[in-house]
Design a protein around this motif. Structure first.
Motif, PDB file in Angstrom:
ATOM      1  N   LEU A 246       0.780  -1.127  -0.151  1.00  0.00           N
ATOM      2  CA  LEU A 246      -0.209   0.013   0.184  1.00  0.00           C
ATOM      3  C   LEU A 246       0.656   1.295  -0.120  1.00  0.00           C
ATOM      4  N   GLY A 247       2.211   1.168   0.473  1.00  0.00           N
ATOM      5  CA  GLY A 247       2.666   2.308   0.925  1.00  0.00           C
ATOM      6  C   GLY A 247       2.772   2.668   2.250  1.00  0.00           C
ATOM      7  N   ALA A 248       3.797   2.982   3.033  1.00  0.00           N
ATOM      8  CA  ALA A 248       3.818   3.221   4.335  1.00  0.00           C
ATOM      9  C   ALA A 248       2.703   4.446   4.728  1.00  0.00           C
ATOM     10  N   GLU A 249       2.877   5.333   3.770  1.00  0.00           N
ATOM     11  CA  GLU A 249       2.016   6.612   4.271  1.00  0.00           C
ATOM     12  C   GLU A 249       0.390   6.180   4.305  1.00  0.00           C
ATOM     13  N   ARG A 250       0.264   5.452   3.105  1.00  0.00           N
ATOM     14  CA  ARG A 250      -1.231   5.006   2.962  1.00  0.00           C
ATOM     15  C   ARG A 250      -1.618   4.096   4.092  1.00  0.00           C
ATOM     16  N   LEU A 251      -0.666   3.067   4.566  1.00  0.00           N
ATOM     17  CA  LEU A 251      -1.078   2.262   5.545  1.00  0.00           C
ATOM     18  C   LEU A 251      -1.167   3.134   6.860  1.00  0.00           C
ATOM     19  N   ARG A 252      -0.346   3.795   7.046  1.00  0.00           N
ATOM     20  CA  ARG A 252      -0.679   5.022   8.464  1.00  0.00           C
ATOM     21  C   ARG A 252      -1.943   5.701   8.354  1.00  0.00           C
ATOM     22  N   GLU A 253      -2.303   6.204   6.957  1.00  0.00           N
ATOM     23  CA  GLU A 253      -3.561   6.665   6.933  1.00  0.00           C
ATOM     24  C   GLU A 253      -4.672   5.717   7.169  1.00  0.00           C
ATOM     25  N   VAL A 254      -4.706   4.436   6.716  1.00  0.00           N
ATOM     26  CA  VAL A 254      -5.757   3.467   7.094  1.00  0.00           C
ATOM     27  C   VAL A 254      -5.914   3.255   8.345  1.00  0.00           C
ATOM     28  N   GLU A 255      -4.560   3.058   9.195  1.00  0.00           N
ATOM     29  CA  GLU A 255      -4.553   3.040  10.617  1.00  0.00           C
ATOM     30  C   GLU A 255      -5.252   4.096  11.464  1.00  0.00           C
ATOM     31  N   ASP A 256      -4.814   5.365  11.068  1.00  0.00           N
ATOM     32  CA  ASP A 256      -5.210   6.511  11.634  1.00  0.00           C
ATOM     33  C   ASP A 256      -6.852   6.640  11.386  1.00  0.00           C
ATOM     34  N   ALA A 257      -7.335   6.279  10.065  1.00  0.00           N
ATOM     35  CA  ALA A 257      -8.705   6.490   9.816  1.00  0.00           C
ATOM     36  C   ALA A 257      -9.498   5.182  10.830  1.00  0.00           C
ATOM     37  N   LEU A 258      -9.024   4.290  10.886  1.00  0.00           N
ATOM     38  CA  LEU A 258      -9.620   3.153  11.670  1.00  0.00           C
ATOM     39  C   LEU A 258      -9.838   3.463  13.222  1.00  0.00           C
ATOM     40  N   GLU A 259      -8.498   4.126  13.484  1.00  0.00           N
ATOM     41  CA  GLU A 259      -8.472   4.839  15.040  1.00  0.00           C
ATOM     42  C   GLU A 259      -9.521   5.803  15.241  1.00  0.00           C
ATOM     43  N   ALA A 260      -9.884   6.490  14.281  1.00  0.00           N
ATOM     44  CA  ALA A 260     -10.747   7.579  14.162  1.00  0.00           C
ATOM     45  C   ALA A 260     -12.224   7.005  14.540  1.00  0.00           C
ATOM     46  N   VAL A 261     -12.463   5.800  13.980  1.00  0.00           N
ATOM     47  CA  VAL A 261     -13.968   5.460  13.952  1.00  0.00           C
ATOM     48  C   VAL A 261     -14.080   4.407  15.058  1.00  0.00           C
ATOM     49  N   VAL A 262     -12.991   3.894  15.379  1.00  0.00           N
ATOM     50  CA  VAL A 262     -13.178   2.519  16.551  1.00  0.00           C
ATOM     51  C   VAL A 262     -13.069   3.069  17.798  1.00  0.00           C
ATOM     52  N   PRO A 263     -14.074   2.824  18.693  1.00  0.00           N
ATOM     53  CA  PRO A 263     -14.154   3.177  19.978  1.00  0.00           C
ATOM     54  C   PRO A 263     -13.119   3.131  20.723  1.00  0.00           C
ATOM     55  N   PRO A 264     -12.759   3.831  21.716  1.00  0.00           N
ATOM     56  CA  PRO A 264     -11.544   3.706  22.708  1.00  0.00           C
ATOM     57  C   PRO A 264     -11.874   2.236  23.578  1.00  0.00           C
ATOM     58  N   GLY A 265     -10.928   1.339  23.745  1.00  0.00           N
ATOM     59  CA  GLY A 265     -11.212   0.451  24.299  1.00  0.00           C
ATOM     60  C   GLY A 265     -11.960  -0.895  23.747  1.00  0.00           C
ATOM     61  N   ALA A 266     -11.882  -0.595  22.414  1.00  0.00           N
ATOM     62  CA  ALA A 266     -12.746  -1.623  21.433  1.00  0.00           C
ATOM     63  C   ALA A 266     -11.752  -2.880  21.229  1.00  0.00           C
ATOM     64  N   TYR A 267     -10.521  -2.941  21.780  1.00  0.00           N
ATOM     65  CA  TYR A 267      -9.744  -4.076  21.472  1.00  0.00           C
ATOM     66  C   TYR A 267      -9.930  -4.905  22.197  1.00  0.00           C
ATOM     67  N   ARG A 268     -10.928  -5.867  22.383  1.00  0.00           N
ATOM     68  CA  ARG A 268     -11.468  -7.021  23.085  1.00  0.00           C
ATOM     69  C   ARG A 268     -11.043  -8.179  22.746  1.00  0.00           C
ATOM     70  N   LEU A 269     -10.869  -9.050  23.828  1.00  0.00           N
ATOM     71  CA  LEU A 269     -10.096 -10.343  23.554  1.00  0.00           C
ATOM     72  C   LEU A 269     -11.212 -11.336  23.347  1.00  0.00           C
ATOM     73  N   ASP A 270     -12.741 -10.900  23.571  1.00  0.00           N
ATOM     74  CA  ASP A 270     -13.729 -11.843  23.226  1.00  0.00           C
ATOM     75  C   ASP A 270     -13.992 -11.869  21.720  1.00  0.00           C
ATOM     76  N   ALA A 271     -13.241 -11.359  20.643  1.00  0.00           N
ATOM     77  CA  ALA A 271     -13.771 -11.294  19.430  1.00  0.00           C
ATOM     78  C   ALA A 271     -13.937 -12.943  18.929  1.00  0.00           C
ATOM     79  N   GLY A 272     -12.999 -13.610  19.424  1.00  0.00           N
ATOM     80  CA  GLY A 272     -13.186 -15.046  18.885  1.00  0.00           C
ATOM     81  C   GLY A 272     -14.605 -15.879  19.219  1.00  0.00           C
ATOM     82  N   SER A 273     -15.134 -15.146  20.407  1.00  0.00           N
ATOM     83  CA  SER A 273     -16.525 -15.759  20.654  1.00  0.00           C
ATOM     84  C   SER A 273     -17.526 -15.479  19.552  1.00  0.00           C
ATOM     85  N   TRP A 274     -17.295 -14.193  18.998  1.00  0.00           N
ATOM     86  CA  TRP A 274     -18.253 -13.820  17.999  1.00  0.00           C
ATOM     87  C   TRP A 274     -18.452 -14.651  16.758  1.00  0.00           C
TER      88      TRP A 274
END
Length: 159
Positions: A128-156
């Protein structure tokens, strides 16, 4: 010749693309782990090992962290113990309880997983290019609520 990027997408495509990206990373991780001496690790085991952490947990706490029953957590622990990644030990604070903790092999697998994830991120950056990947990560960070990194994702997914 490749087709031009689409400008319009259906709403349902976003979660499917995010899931496909997640799945491609997890599949690549497990292929690398198998090549590097951990062929029996499965994604659900990774969630469980992360939930155990370095300090260990009781089976009840593991179940809560994973969003599964104590019995389901116990089955996962049984499998991880049989594979040499986890062990049950007496709880120093309460002799009636057992704690589940990672063995040196389990800790090695977690460290290797972190290393492989860095390599996979590097592959995405190369594509993707390093800058574009950072943009993707930044964009996801902007829309993913704080604390959303939960370990119970496997149970979904019934993991």
């Amino acid at each position: 010749m490749s087709e031009p990027a689409r400008t319009e997408r259906w709403g349902f495509e976003l979660p499917l693309m995010l899931l496909a990206g997640f799945r491609s990373l997890i599949d690549a991780l497990h292929a690398e782990l198998a090549e590097r001496g951990h062929p029996d690790l499965r994604p659900a085991y990774g969630f469980a090992m992360q939930a155990m952490g370095r300090e260990g947990v009781t089976a009840s706490e593991l179940g809560r962290r994973l969003g599964v029953s104590k019995q389901a957590a116990g089955k996962t622990v049984d499998r991880l113990a049989a594979l040499g990644y986890a062990e049950r030990v007496d709880d120093a604070a309460d002799a009636r309880r057992k704690r589940v903790r990672l063995t040196p092999r389990g800790l090695d697998a977690l460290a290797l997983s972190a290393e492989v994830f860095e390599e996979l991120r590097g592959r995405w950056a190369a594509t993707l290019g390093a800058e574009r990947l950072r943009e993707v990560e930044d964009a996801l960070e902007a829309v993913v609520p704080p604390g959303a990194y939960r370990l119970d994702a496997g149970s979904w997914f019934g993991g």
